[in-house]
Design an enzyme around this catalytic site. Structure first.
Site, PDB file in Angstrom:
ATOM      1  CG  ASP A 137      -2.390  -0.252   0.781  1.00 41.02           C
ATOM      2  OD1 ASP A 137      -2.614  -0.653  -0.374  1.00 41.02           O
ATOM      3  OD2 ASP A 137      -3.290  -0.046   1.615  1.00 41.02           O
ATOM      4  CG  ASP A 444      -8.365  -7.619  12.993  1.00 39.09           C
ATOM      5  OD1 ASP A 444      -9.116  -6.845  13.612  1.00 39.09           O
ATOM      6  OD2 ASP A 444      -7.136  -7.672  13.192  1.00 39.09           O
TER       7      ASP A 444
END
Length: 731
Positions: A137, A444
């Site tokens: 990223d 998550d």
């Protein structure tokens, strides 16, 4: 459906022994909590300082509620044992796509990413059934260069690992001085091959480090692969085109030095544009999910953080045991391995070994449809990851829809690039009904909660040899920042539409609701911990009693709850192979996090609710200088930076030290008659004072660079004086 014979099962389950004894303790302790609250409420209107009494009663109520939530983990710890030897031959195993994320080449060094990748590529698994996808990223040429160098070294590393059954498949660890035993054992042929492979690894490392120092990839290297052309013009990490390059062609097209097939390896840096949300790690994993579905489309998807290298070459085989089990597999949405860490000091100075979570608490979730999704070391059924709900009336098999046969890589690259555009997800269900769920900093846990509410179960798998080893923050500031990010995100989950108290009812088991409640309300620990840290200390200064005197029978209830909770906590950690000093360090860090990380996280949520600011995604650094590393190994706490995170715990420690010493001086002057009335205040302030010794040392005694910055000490002293001054008007 035919019932599978025990001999056909690929895993077995057992519950912890001693549960009856624990349940006896539970009911006794619960009786103590109820008794304490009864005492508080019945004396609320008769005490002189009723508002202080009420505040501390509310703090004790929340301590009790949090303890009750925690029992979801402890009621029935459940352990699984897998039997990988019963799995079909490698040709019958399901394909797996491995997703690895990195975001910042400065904080997550490219050499670290390459080491993790190489460790994952060395799985004891059919290479034709593995595909690796690296999300960068940061869009860094240095990271791409490291991955490219790793792809070349892998041609030697993978056959070496297979041949000698290397169980520490991370080359940076395997060839380190700490692991020198490998070089001194084995046959002459092994030593010769070891030296050759080590020399090639060191050459790779030197190339990566040289490029890192120059902040530039040498021209001769750039000419070796067309992918480097993407950086012919500077790439802005926050504003750039999609970069997608196949570095190793799977399906037997690329071979290692022994002629064996190499797995597929793809580098991806998704498109980013200013002003277009990219959803951090969740967005990166969803992009990799789409890319992998086009290029390989394995039925199982493993995701691992770039700093969590593989430590067990058979991890995938352990996970597959659950997905291929003839009786239970159809219900399992994902398998979660524990997060474990290398480089932790003997007594776990910062409590970053998270033993209590992954070596105690997560076993308890196996009794309640499984653990939360921890964001790394997780193997998902692609169907569950892509939004399918579990229906007990519809048989579900692990379908292999992976891409097979010859592939036109240019066409596949083109299709995959189209799926990584920054606006691709607009108007599509990604981030809500498909893939990882957006909306908070801990995507998550949020995603795991959504999966569980869709009916899927998960499994906590903890093989004897740790599956993964990561890098824990090596200093106080990064530890506090990490917990601030975690607790902020977890509180966002609780405040979302998927709150376990509302959305979870009817969808989750009671034990799951308790477990999710404990973690998602982590941040609110700051309230009772701050109250207990400051109020009794101030009351001690003023000679105000907020607890029963020693001669009062109710004193026994308070003493029992305090002693029993600490002994139980110590016993748990010792059972998890911790040390008494590691328990003490963990307790200190729990106090510091409670009065720092969690206060900041609640503040962030309040500011977000008011529309003033949004919580960001903070990456903790994986880089540490040599002097700081030496102090860390000697278990000396590192402060160094003038972080506002240090001010609340430093203030708390100074206030309690002042209160404790002032009370002792007063008792010496007036006699011990006041001890009966103020003993519990003295115990609490003395406890905080003793546990804070490393903070006093850092503020006033140390001269090294890791000491507490003077500005923090000055601020903290000033705050203590201000608090003492203001307390004279209210107490």
């Amino acid at each position: 459906m035919a019932v599978a014979a025990a001999s056909d099962r690929l895993f077995s389950t057992r519950q912890a022994s001693g549960r009856l004894l624990y349940k006896l303790y539970f009911f006794i302790f619960l009786t103590g909590i109820i008794s304490l609250l009864y005492f508080r409420l019945t004396h609320l209107l008769t005490t002189t300082h009723s508002y202080l009494w009420l505040v501390i009663t509310l703090a004790e109520f929340w301590f009790g509620a949090s303890w009750l939530f925690q029992q979801g983990f402890r009621w029935a710890p459940t352990f699984h044992t897998t039997y990988p030897e019963k799995l079909p031959a490698s040709g019958g195993l399901p394909p797996v796509d491995v997703l690895v994320c990195t975001a910042d080449a400065d904080r997550e060094p490219p050499a670290l990413v390459a080491n993790t990748l190489l460790s994952l590529m060395a799985y004891d698994y059919n290479a034709n059934k593995l595909a690796y996808y690296i999300s960068d990223d940061g869009g860094s040429e240095l990271t791409f260069h490291a991955i490219y160098q790793a792809s070349k070294f892998a041609r030697d590393w993978l056959p070496f690992c297979r041949k000698y059954k290397v169980e520490t498949p991370a080359p940076q660890v395997y060839f380190s001085k700490e692991n020198a035993v490998a070089a001194g054992s084995g046959s002459r042929s092994f030593k010769q091959e070891y030296d050759v492979v080590k020399a090639k690894f060191e050459k790779m490392q030197l190339s990566i480090e040289k490029a890192g120092k120059m902040k530039k990839v040498p021209e001769e290297t750039r000419r070796e692969h067309k992918g480097f052309r993407e950086w012919d013009s500077p790439v802005n990490p926050r504003n750039h085109q999609t970069i997608l390059e196949v570095l190793l062609r799977g399906n037997g097209e690329d071979k290692d030095v022994e002629g064996n097939p190499m797995p597929l390896l793809v580098y991806v840096s998704r498109e980013k544009r200013t002003g277009v949300p990219h959803h951090y790690k969740g967005g990166a994993l969803n992009a990799l999910n789409r890319v992998s579905s086009v290029m390989s489309n394995a039925p199982l998807v493993l995701n691992v953080d770039c700093d969590m290298h593989s430590n067990n070459s058979q991890s995938l085989l352990h996970a597959v045991c659950f997905f291929l089990d003839p009786k239970e597999s159809h219900r399992i949405g994902y398998v979660q391995f524990p997060q474990s860490f290398g480089g932790i000091t003997e007594n776990d100075l910062y409590g970053n070994g998270v033993k209590r979570i992954y070596e105690i608490e997560f076993f308890g979730t196996n009794a309640h449809n499984g653990p939360m999704y921890a964001g790394t070391g997780s193997v998902h059924r692609r169907e569950s990851l892509n939004g399918r709900k579990y229906d007990p009336n519809v048989p579900i098999k692990l379908e292999d829809k992976s891409v097979k046969g010859s592939r036109d890589w240019d066409v596949l690259e083109s299709k995959a690039k189209a799926l990584t555009g920054c606006k691709y997800e607009e108007g599509k269900p990604w981030g809500k009904d498909m893939g990882l769920v957006y909306g908070c900093a801990v995507e998550d846990v949020f995603t795991g909660l959504v999966f569980h509410s869709r009916g899927w179960e998960s499994v906590f798998c903890s093989p004897e040899r740790k599956a993964y080893l990561g890098l824990a923050p090596p200093n106080t500031n990064d530890t506090l920042i990490q917990h601030k990010r975690w607790s902020t995100g977890l509180l966002e989950v609780f405040l979302s539409d998927y709150c376990p108290w509302t959305h979870g009812v009817g969808r989750l088991k009671l034990g799951q609701i308790l477990c999710y409640s404990f973690y998602t309300l982590w941040a609110l620990w700051c309230l009772p911990m701050s109250v207990y840290g400051f109020v009794p200390a101030l009351a001690l200064v003023k000679g105000i009693s907020l607890f029963p005197e020693v001669s009062n029978p109710w004193f026994i209830v308070f003493a029992f709850l305090g002693i029993a909770s600490h002994l139980f906590s110590l016993g748990e950690l010792m059972w998890a192979k911790g040390t008494m000093k590691s328990w003490w360090n963990e307790t200190r860090m729990w106090m510091m996090k409670g009065t720092s990380s969690y206060i900041f996280s609640v503040t962030v949520i309040i500011l977000k609710t008011l529309g003033i600011s949004e919580p960001g995604f903070e990456i903790t650094s994986k880089v540490i200088d040599e002097e700081a590393l030496k102090r860390y190994k000697r278990e000396i706490m590192e402060f160094a930076v003038p972080s506002p995170m240090f001010i609340p715990p430093a203030t708390l420690s100074l206030l309690n030290a002042y209160s404790f010493l002032k009370a002792l001086v007063t008792l010496v002057k007036t006699g011990l008659g006041g001890v009966d009335l103020l003993l519990l205040h003295l115990v609490i302030s003395g406890y905080v004072t003793i546990i804070s010794l490393p903070l006093y040392e850092a503020m006033f005694l140390r001269k090294d660079k890791g000491r507490m910055p003077t500005s923090i000490t000055v601020y903290s002293v000033g705050l203590v004086l201000a608090i003492l001054f203001l307390s004279s008007f209210f107490m």
